[in-house]
Design a protein around this motif. Sequence first.
Motif, mmCIF file in Angstrom:
data_model
loop_
_atom_site.group_PDB
_atom_site.id
_atom_site.type_symbol
_atom_site.label_atom_id
_atom_site.label_comp_id
_atom_site.label_asym_id
_atom_site.label_seq_id
_atom_site.Cartn_x
_atom_site.Cartn_y
_atom_site.Cartn_z
ATOM 1 N N PRO A 87 -35.783 1.569 27.495
ATOM 2 C CA PRO A 87 -36.259 2.822 26.902
ATOM 3 C C PRO A 87 -37.542 3.339 27.532
ATOM 4 C CG PRO A 87 -36.469 0.989 25.346
ATOM 5 C CD PRO A 87 -36.071 0.415 26.647
ATOM 6 N N PRO B 240 -49.178 13.385 26.642
ATOM 7 C CA PRO B 240 -49.186 11.980 26.238
ATOM 8 C C PRO B 240 -48.068 11.642 25.278
ATOM 9 C CG PRO B 240 -51.352 12.960 26.023
ATOM 10 C CD PRO B 240 -50.408 14.072 26.307
ATOM 11 N N ALA B 241 -47.613 12.619 24.493
ATOM 12 C CA ALA B 241 -46.604 12.313 23.488
ATOM 13 C C ALA B 241 -45.344 11.750 24.139
ATOM 14 C CB ALA B 241 -46.263 13.561 22.695
ATOM 15 N N VAL B 242 -45.129 12.070 25.425
ATOM 16 C CA VAL B 242 -43.955 11.559 26.113
ATOM 17 C C VAL B 242 -43.943 10.031 26.101
ATOM 18 C CG1 VAL B 242 -42.821 11.444 28.351
ATOM 19 C CG2 VAL B 242 -43.764 13.589 27.548
ATOM 20 N N GLY C 211 -44.988 8.272 23.757
ATOM 21 C CA GLY C 211 -44.847 7.772 22.405
ATOM 22 C C GLY C 211 -46.117 7.160 21.866
ATOM 23 N N VAL C 212 -47.259 7.671 22.324
ATOM 24 C CA VAL C 212 -48.507 7.018 21.962
ATOM 25 C C VAL C 212 -49.158 7.706 20.776
ATOM 26 C CG1 VAL C 212 -50.868 6.707 22.720
ATOM 27 C CG2 VAL C 212 -48.994 6.072 24.191
ATOM 28 N N ARG C 213 -49.575 6.935 19.817
ATOM 29 C CA ARG C 213 -50.385 7.458 18.709
ATOM 30 C C ARG C 213 -51.641 6.625 18.614
ATOM 31 N NH1 ARG C 213 -46.934 10.217 19.443
ATOM 32 N NH2 ARG C 213 -45.150 10.937 18.233
ATOM 33 N N GLY D 257 -53.765 5.075 25.312
ATOM 34 C CA GLY D 257 -53.322 6.089 24.375
ATOM 35 C C GLY D 257 -53.871 7.461 24.714
ATOM 36 N N VAL E 142 -55.085 12.895 22.299
ATOM 37 C CA VAL E 142 -53.823 12.159 22.399
ATOM 38 C C VAL E 142 -52.665 13.085 22.090
ATOM 39 C CG1 VAL E 142 -52.445 10.321 21.406
ATOM 40 C CG2 VAL E 142 -54.869 9.975 21.805
ATOM 41 N N ASP E 143 -52.816 13.863 21.004
ATOM 42 C CA ASP E 143 -51.687 14.683 20.564
ATOM 43 C C ASP E 143 -51.468 15.886 21.465
ATOM 44 O OD1 ASP E 143 -51.001 13.038 18.540
ATOM 45 O OD2 ASP E 143 -52.218 14.029 17.028
ATOM 46 N N GLY F 236 -47.048 -1.810 19.578
ATOM 47 C CA GLY F 236 -46.431 -0.498 19.531
ATOM 48 C C GLY F 236 -47.088 0.502 20.449
ATOM 49 N N LEU F 237 -47.780 0.074 21.478
ATOM 50 C CA LEU F 237 -48.259 0.943 22.545
ATOM 51 C C LEU F 237 -49.096 2.101 22.038
ATOM 52 C CD1 LEU F 237 -44.864 1.022 24.306
ATOM 53 C CD2 LEU F 237 -46.874 0.019 25.300
ATOM 54 N N GLY F 238 -50.187 1.822 21.387
ATOM 55 C CA GLY F 238 -51.081 2.911 21.048
ATOM 56 C C GLY F 238 -51.541 2.912 19.605
ATOM 57 N N ALA G 294 -38.181 3.823 21.389
ATOM 58 C CA ALA G 294 -37.439 4.785 22.195
ATOM 59 C C ALA G 294 -37.356 6.123 21.478
ATOM 60 C CB ALA G 294 -36.048 4.243 22.487
ATOM 61 N N ALA H 186 -39.354 7.316 19.231
ATOM 62 C CA ALA H 186 -40.662 7.951 19.185
ATOM 63 C C ALA H 186 -40.914 8.698 20.485
ATOM 64 C CB ALA H 186 -41.753 6.899 18.982
ATOM 65 N N ARG H 187 -40.439 8.126 21.587
ATOM 66 C CA ARG H 187 -40.704 8.739 22.865
ATOM 67 C C ARG H 187 -39.786 9.931 23.118
ATOM 68 N NH1 ARG H 187 -40.253 4.194 25.537
ATOM 69 N NH2 ARG H 187 -41.953 3.424 24.285
ATOM 70 N N ARG H 188 -38.579 9.845 22.608
ATOM 71 C CA ARG H 188 -37.633 10.923 22.895
ATOM 72 C C ARG H 188 -37.839 12.103 21.966
ATOM 73 N NH1 ARG H 188 -33.182 7.439 24.358
ATOM 74 N NH2 ARG H 188 -33.682 6.773 26.465
ATOM 75 N N THR I 155 -39.956 14.112 21.480
ATOM 76 C CA THR I 155 -40.862 15.188 21.881
ATOM 77 C C THR I 155 -40.112 16.397 22.373
ATOM 78 O OG1 THR I 155 -40.978 14.154 24.029
ATOM 79 C CG2 THR I 155 -42.749 13.699 22.492
#
Lengths: 335, 290
Positions: free
Chosen positions: A109, A328-330, A332-334, B32, B174-175, B235-237, B284, B286-288, B290
């Motif tokens: 993923p 950055p949202a690509v 999936g970072v929060r 992040g 970040v957002d 969870g990467l961030g 996955a 969360a990443r898709r 967007t």
Amino acid sequence: MRDRAVRALRVAVAVAVLVGLVAAPWTVDDYTVALLARTLALGLVAVSVALLTGVAGLPTLGQTAPYAAGAYAGAVVGGQLSDVGPVHLLVAAGAGAALAVVALPLVLPARGVVLLMITLAVGELAVVLAGRWTSVTGGTDGLAGIAATRPLWGLPVLATDRARYLYTLVAVAALTGLVLLVLRGRVGLLLRAGRDDEARLRASGHRVAAHVAGVHVAAGAIAGAAGSLLVTAQQYVSPADFGFDTSALLLLGVVVGGTASVGGALVGAVLVVAARDWLFGALPGQAPLVLGLAFVVVAHLLPTARRTRRAGRGGSATPRPSEVRRPPAVTGVRA
Amino acid sequence: MPVDPYVVPAVDGVAYGLLVFVAASGLVLCFGVAGILNLAHGTLFAIGGYTAAALLDGGWASLALALAVGVLAATAAGALVAVLLTRVAAAGHLTQALVTFGVALAGGSLLVAAFGPDDPPVRVPAALDGSVAVAGHRYAAYRLVFILVAAVLAGLLHLVVRRTRAGMLVRAAVDDAEMVATLGVSPAVVRFGVLAAAGALAGAAGVLGAPIIGPGPGTADAVLLLSLVVVVLGGLGSMTGTLLAALAVGQIQTLGVALVPSAAPFLLFAAMAVVLAVRARGLATARRAT
């Protein structure tokens, strides 16, 4: 203009390096030939890195994991089955591919920096594992006294540095040629299309996840085969062969060779690793410092890194502001 | 199964986990906010560790001095990474990886040249050099105090990110970095600040954690690996996720090794595989989304 000069320089360097590699066994001493054999094995790993990073657009720092798996499997399992090189190569490629399959749920993923991060963690963990699983790998002392291999059934064992080098050279040339051949066809087109515009490829009915999985496993098999070549070349293997700096050197070699070029990656990695070995001989104390500065300088000088990124963003001629920095949202970072 | 022999490793695991969290939180921020994988992060930690080994002499004043010097030096190194990265900001993440690795390699070489190739001993303040009784066990006083200090640091970090204007800007970047730019705040400045702050966190972790993960030529790699595993597991961030992952990794590295020594080499790998296999779908989507 500058691009054309760089390309001409690359071709000239590539020809010189390839000629040098073929002529080496008859022109340099045994020690250098032994070093070069190890360098060639690393060059084959660089081919797998370029296949993932440049062709398929999946940046990786973790190809040392299947490389290590292949090396240990080739030495331990291959050594018990037979003393014929191609058997070791097959076993090692199988081990590398198996490790890639195990890592698939982690890498499938992910894209971009996330993928760099996950592959780096997988690669580093594999090295830690190799260092601690002493009953099989011999721990940090490594496996010494690995028996010499035969290049084919019925031939004498590879007893000299020159013979081992030639065996490695032939195997690396054959495998790199195979990769280049496969990439010329439909497979290469599909992988590059997935790199350039994944959403569009998926929309037109292609199973991108299957392509990604396939190229990961194939790259794992190639890196595994390179591991077997390393064992054959130096008849010794230890976790130090697969450290973090090895992944970074490979990445530097791939970038120097022009990220999307598989052959360039081989030449680039050979150049970078040879320069590293020479530096460690010439400047015993300062080699890492000089090498580190070289990383920074190359990153600032090379136009390639910039070009491939734009090419990897869907090929639009004028980068929109949103393309200069991926939102950055690509990832999936929060925070 | 008697619980008793496992109390000490479990408490050790908490100290270890909190240390890894403070070290990894800087990496989470870089990753992040700026989308940067800072491969020099372990080296920043090592700077703090070497400072502690060089300056600590058993007194409280030396601890304060080491903390100040270590944090300053690591912040400066983080800022240097930020400057080097700004020049290649338009280039891809491969170039970023090359630059940060180059800094890690050169920095590690300079540290070894300055402090020697051995692992230097670290002297904790004399008042904390003994052990105290915890539930009938003797336990190193420094580690208990470290648990408290690291917990306070983690709480402060949470407050800064959640409640202050700087933290809000970071989360906004970040957002949507472009929206922050239209508000008149340069995302480049935010990125610079985050990389320097990450350096400060790594430096603080290096100084305070020197008695637990001591400085040495292998420290940078080890800390980078642990931080990476923790960031990926968390969870990467997500800061909360990173804290939980760090505590879990701490327990795996201490209690897990005490419980099943034979499986020790595989535990970290297995934990990562299990958690990612369970979470992969969530990551996955969360990443898709967007």
